[in-house]
Design a protein around this motif. Structure first.
Motif, PDB file in Angstrom:
ATOM      1  N   HIS A  33      -2.093  -2.521  -2.511  1.00 48.23           N
ATOM      2  CA  HIS A  33      -1.063  -2.373  -3.212  1.00 48.23           C
ATOM      3  C   HIS A  33      -0.254  -0.840  -3.238  1.00 48.23           C
ATOM      4  O   HIS A  33      -1.218   0.141  -3.168  1.00 48.23           O
ATOM      5  N   VAL A  34       0.930  -0.686  -3.198  1.00 46.33           N
ATOM      6  CA  VAL A  34       1.480   0.444  -3.234  1.00 46.33           C
ATOM      7  C   VAL A  34       0.901   1.349  -4.511  1.00 46.33           C
ATOM      8  O   VAL A  34       0.668   2.399  -4.588  1.00 46.33           O
ATOM      9  N   HIS A  35       1.084   0.509  -5.734  1.00 44.72           N
ATOM     10  CA  HIS A  35       0.658   1.161  -6.783  1.00 44.72           C
ATOM     11  C   HIS A  35      -0.786   1.863  -6.952  1.00 44.72           C
ATOM     12  O   HIS A  35      -1.041   2.391  -7.565  1.00 44.72           O
ATOM     13  N   ALA A  36      -1.622   0.885  -6.007  1.00 52.01           N
ATOM     14  CA  ALA A  36      -3.140   1.332  -5.938  1.00 52.01           C
ATOM     15  C   ALA A  36      -3.276   2.746  -5.445  1.00 52.01           C
ATOM     16  O   ALA A  36      -3.835   3.669  -5.744  1.00 52.01           O
ATOM     17  N   LEU A  37      -2.289   3.142  -4.284  1.00 48.89           N
ATOM     18  CA  LEU A  37      -2.100   4.510  -3.796  1.00 48.89           C
ATOM     19  C   LEU A  37      -1.510   5.154  -4.474  1.00 48.89           C
ATOM     20  O   LEU A  37      -2.073   6.346  -4.491  1.00 48.89           O
ATOM     21  N   ARG A  38      -0.543   4.970  -5.394  1.00 49.30           N
ATOM     22  CA  ARG A  38      -0.039   5.828  -6.317  1.00 49.30           C
ATOM     23  C   ARG A  38      -1.213   6.268  -7.415  1.00 49.30           C
ATOM     24  O   ARG A  38      -1.238   7.341  -7.543  1.00 49.30           O
ATOM     25  N   LEU A  39      -1.858   5.558  -8.148  1.00 49.79           N
ATOM     26  CA  LEU A  39      -2.838   5.775  -8.860  1.00 49.79           C
ATOM     27  C   LEU A  39      -3.948   6.754  -8.047  1.00 49.79           C
ATOM     28  O   LEU A  39      -4.386   7.631  -9.043  1.00 49.79           O
ATOM     29  N   ALA A 135      -4.465 -11.683   1.394  1.00 54.62           N
ATOM     30  CA  ALA A 135      -4.161 -13.127   0.636  1.00 54.62           C
ATOM     31  C   ALA A 135      -4.331 -12.462  -0.743  1.00 54.62           C
ATOM     32  O   ALA A 135      -3.510 -12.862  -1.464  1.00 54.62           O
ATOM     33  N   ASP A 136      -5.312 -11.531  -1.134  1.00 61.04           N
ATOM     34  CA  ASP A 136      -5.322 -11.059  -2.449  1.00 61.04           C
ATOM     35  C   ASP A 136      -4.244 -10.299  -2.766  1.00 61.04           C
ATOM     36  O   ASP A 136      -3.727 -10.234  -3.851  1.00 61.04           O
ATOM     37  N   SER A 139      -1.294 -12.362  -3.793  1.00 61.59           N
ATOM     38  CA  SER A 139      -1.403 -12.941  -5.036  1.00 61.59           C
ATOM     39  C   SER A 139      -1.181 -12.204  -6.305  1.00 61.59           C
ATOM     40  O   SER A 139      -1.036 -12.761  -7.351  1.00 61.59           O
ATOM     41  N   VAL A 140      -1.084 -10.945  -6.120  1.00 62.80           N
ATOM     42  CA  VAL A 140      -0.896 -10.101  -7.326  1.00 62.80           C
ATOM     43  C   VAL A 140       0.587  -9.274  -7.151  1.00 62.80           C
ATOM     44  O   VAL A 140       0.682  -8.668  -6.192  1.00 62.80           O
ATOM     45  N   ASP A 141       1.348  -9.342  -8.176  1.00 64.75           N
ATOM     46  CA  ASP A 141       2.572  -8.678  -8.246  1.00 64.75           C
ATOM     47  C   ASP A 141       2.271  -7.189  -8.649  1.00 64.75           C
ATOM     48  O   ASP A 141       2.157  -6.841  -9.842  1.00 64.75           O
ATOM     49  N   ASP A 142       2.278  -6.293  -7.847  1.00 65.00           N
ATOM     50  CA  ASP A 142       2.024  -4.801  -8.369  1.00 65.00           C
ATOM     51  C   ASP A 142       2.976  -4.261  -9.366  1.00 65.00           C
ATOM     52  O   ASP A 142       2.572  -3.394 -10.108  1.00 65.00           O
ATOM     53  N   GLU A 143       4.072  -4.881  -9.177  1.00 60.67           N
ATOM     54  CA  GLU A 143       5.204  -4.258 -10.016  1.00 60.67           C
ATOM     55  C   GLU A 143       5.133  -4.560 -11.552  1.00 60.67           C
ATOM     56  O   GLU A 143       5.100  -3.773 -12.501  1.00 60.67           O
TER      57      GLU A 143
END
Length: 584
Positions: A33-39, A135-136, A139-143
């Motif tokens: 996820h993009v937010h994983a990279l942000r963190l 697939a994972d 299944s998760v909305d990172d926003e």
């Protein structure tokens, strides 16, 4: 963004980046996820951070990063594959970023590994793994995760259920328009000041508008922290602004209510100052206790264990958070009572509520301290000494008579000094030189209290006792003077001094140390200011000059403290922080 063909090429490319810039190393096969990279890559609070397949380093960690990369390159070969065999016991460390993170830690550089929760960050090595990761990912909305994580993990009841459900969307709206948390913090301050102005009109319409605007200000106050978490815009100055503006807003609103009440024929300045003193003393109890136990060794308090158990029972969590009357509940109560009742009732409710909360929290901290088997560190003792705010008089006493305290503990000596000073202000004839004598005794006792390192179980009580002695003495002498406008002038003086004390707290929390000693000496320390006010009351008995003197002292303290504080925070090189602060 540049692509390296192997580990050796990555080292060359990183070395070419200007030294003052942050760099990041990401495996090209990263799926996440993009937010994983942000963190992992954009949080300014950490010199180095990593998530599976990605690593970042701030300028201060660049040298260590290059050394670790070169060692990794030498170990695997400049042109070797970026993934080690599957026999590696730590799969997330088999990539080049992962191996470098381990090398950094072995070299003594702390590497932050943010908790990703349901967010995906992976480096698949075959089609099956890639398909599973994708697939994972889908299944998760990172926003949605990003919005949820923008809300403070431990919040008050009112904020959790009445503010955060929609303020997080305001935070996202602000982020998409490139607004910063500091701008939202400033908007909250301006709104609160307008609310104070509306309250100062003394009309029912003004009170209703003031209550509404105070709630709007609180929504913005929650939004600034949520915006910081949502967009990862953390800074030391932002934490300082958020904390100090909260106090400025609340105390300005108290003043507005007091002015409005006077216009309506009811002088409540003593209640307003009393509410401010009580709230400030509550906070310094929290600050001192936390600093005393920040890095305590061998924490074995059964009281703390009981508290942890209660936090696992749903209803007790909310009951315990509400009983301390945190800022959310407090501001909601103030806003509603302002709109529906009178300033006097507002301050009565505040004094009763804050007094009960203070008794609850202080009793809990006393029990924890008495049952805790821990050794206080030198760092904790220094923090308490800084929070004590001892001036040249107390420091002089401490220097010449370190052994005179005898068998008495520091809090016992500080309590005795506080009782002598406050008792003298309350019960001795107003304007009597006996009050000045009481102040002299207070100076000596306050010096004896800090003559030894504050490492005792209850030594965190020393700063709160000193705050109570100074603030209450100013309040009592101004109230007993019967001089016009003396209490409003005392309100200004306590506000200026309280700002200095809050500023000290946030410098310590930011890891930058207390204000410089020249500043403490210039404004006299707690004992010097207390003695000076006692002398002014004796010299200017029942004269308008007492109000003038208090006003001049308030202006002088405010100017010195504000100029130094603004200079420090604007130029501070302290690491970025985000302070969760008081329960909202």
């Amino acid at each position: 963004m540049q692509t390296a063909v192997d580990a050796g090429d990555a080292a060359a490319l990183l070395a070419a980046v200007p030294a003052g810039r942050r760099v990041a190393l990401v495996d090209p096969r990263f799926v996440g996820h993009v937010h994983a990279l942000r963190l992992g890559l954009t949080d300014p609070r950490f010199a180095a951070a990593t998530v599976p397949g990605a690593l970042t380093a701030q300028p201060e960690a660049r040298g260590a990063l290059l050394r670790a990369l070169r060692r990794t390159t030498a170990a695997v070969g400049a042109g070797a594959p970026v993934v080690e065999p599957d026999t590696d016991p730590a799969p997330e460390d088999r990539t080049v970023p992962g191996r470098i993170a381990v090398a950094l830690e072995s070299d003594g550089t702390a590497v932050q590994r943010p908790a990703l929760g349901s967010l995906v960050a992976a480096v698949p090595t075959d089609p099956e793994q890639r398909a599973a990761a994708e697939a994972d990912l889908a299944s998760v909305d990172d926003e949605a995760v990003r919005l949820r994580s923008a809300v403070k993990a431990h919040d008050g009841f009112f904020t959790t259920f009445c503010i955060s459900p929609y303020s997080r969307y305001i935070a996202r709206w602000c982020a998409r328009r490139n607004l910063t948390p500091n701008q939202v913090t400033t908007a909250s301050l301006i709104t609160a000041l307008i609310a104070a102005g509306a309250a100062a009109t003394g009309t029912r319409g003004g009170y209703v508008a003031a209550g509404i605007l105070l709630l709007v200000s609180f929504v913005l106050d929650c939004t600034d922290g949520q915006l910081a978490r949502y967009s990862l815009q953390y800074s030391t100055m932002g934490a300082w602004l958020d904390a100090t503006f909260d106090r400025a807003k609340e105390y300005a609103y108290y003043a507005g209510l007091a002015i409005g009440a006077v216009r309506g024929g009811d002088d409540v300045w003593v209640l307003a100052l009393g509410a401010m003193v009580l709230q400030a003393c509550r906070h310094v109890v929290d600050f001192s206790f936390n600093e005393a136990n920040h890095d305590a060794v061998a924490n074995t308090s059964p009281t703390a264990a009981l508290s942890d158990k209660l936090d696992n029972v749903g209803w007790t969590v909310w009951a315990r958070r509400m009983i301390v009357l945190p800022i959310g509940e407090r501001w909601a109560m103030i806003a509603v009572l302002t709109a529906l009742t009178t300033p006097r009732i507002v301050f009565y409710a505040l004094l009763v509520g804050c007094a009960l909360a203070a008794c609850y929290t202080t009793a809990g901290r006393l029990l924890r301290s008495l049952t805790r088997k821990a050794r206080r560190t030198d760092r904790a003792a220094q923090a308490l000494a800084d929070l004590a705010d001892s001036g040249p008089l107390a420091q002089g006493v401490a220097a010449v008579a370190p052994g005179l305290r005898g068998a008495f503990t520091a809090p016992a000596v500080a309590l005795l000094g506080t009782l002598v000073m406050v008792g003298g202000a309350l019960f001795l004839p107003y304007g009597s030189w006996l009050t000045v004598a009481a102040a002299a005794v207070y100076v000596v006792l306050s010096g004896l209290a800090v003559a030894r390192p504050l490492k005792g179980a209850l030594d965190w009580l020393v700063p709160p006792l000193f705050r109570a002695a100074e603030y209450v003495t100013i309040l009592v002498l101004a109230a007993r003077s019967d001089v016009p406008h003396a209490v409003p002038a005392a309100f200004g003086l306590v506000s200026a001094v309280a700002y200095h004390h809050y500023d000290t707290v946030y410098r310590i929390r930011g890891g930058t140390g207390a204000p410089p000693q020249w500043l403490v000496r210039t404004i006299g320390g707690h004992e010097g200011r207390t003695a000076l006010v006692a002398v002014l009351a004796a010299v200017l008995t029942h004269a308008s000059g007492f109000t003038t003197a208090l006003t001049a002292l308030a202006v002088a303290v405010a100017l010195v403290v504000l100029v130094e504080s603004i200079r420090f925070w604007v130029s501070s090189s302290a690491p970025a922080v985000h302070d969760e602060g008081e329960l909202a």
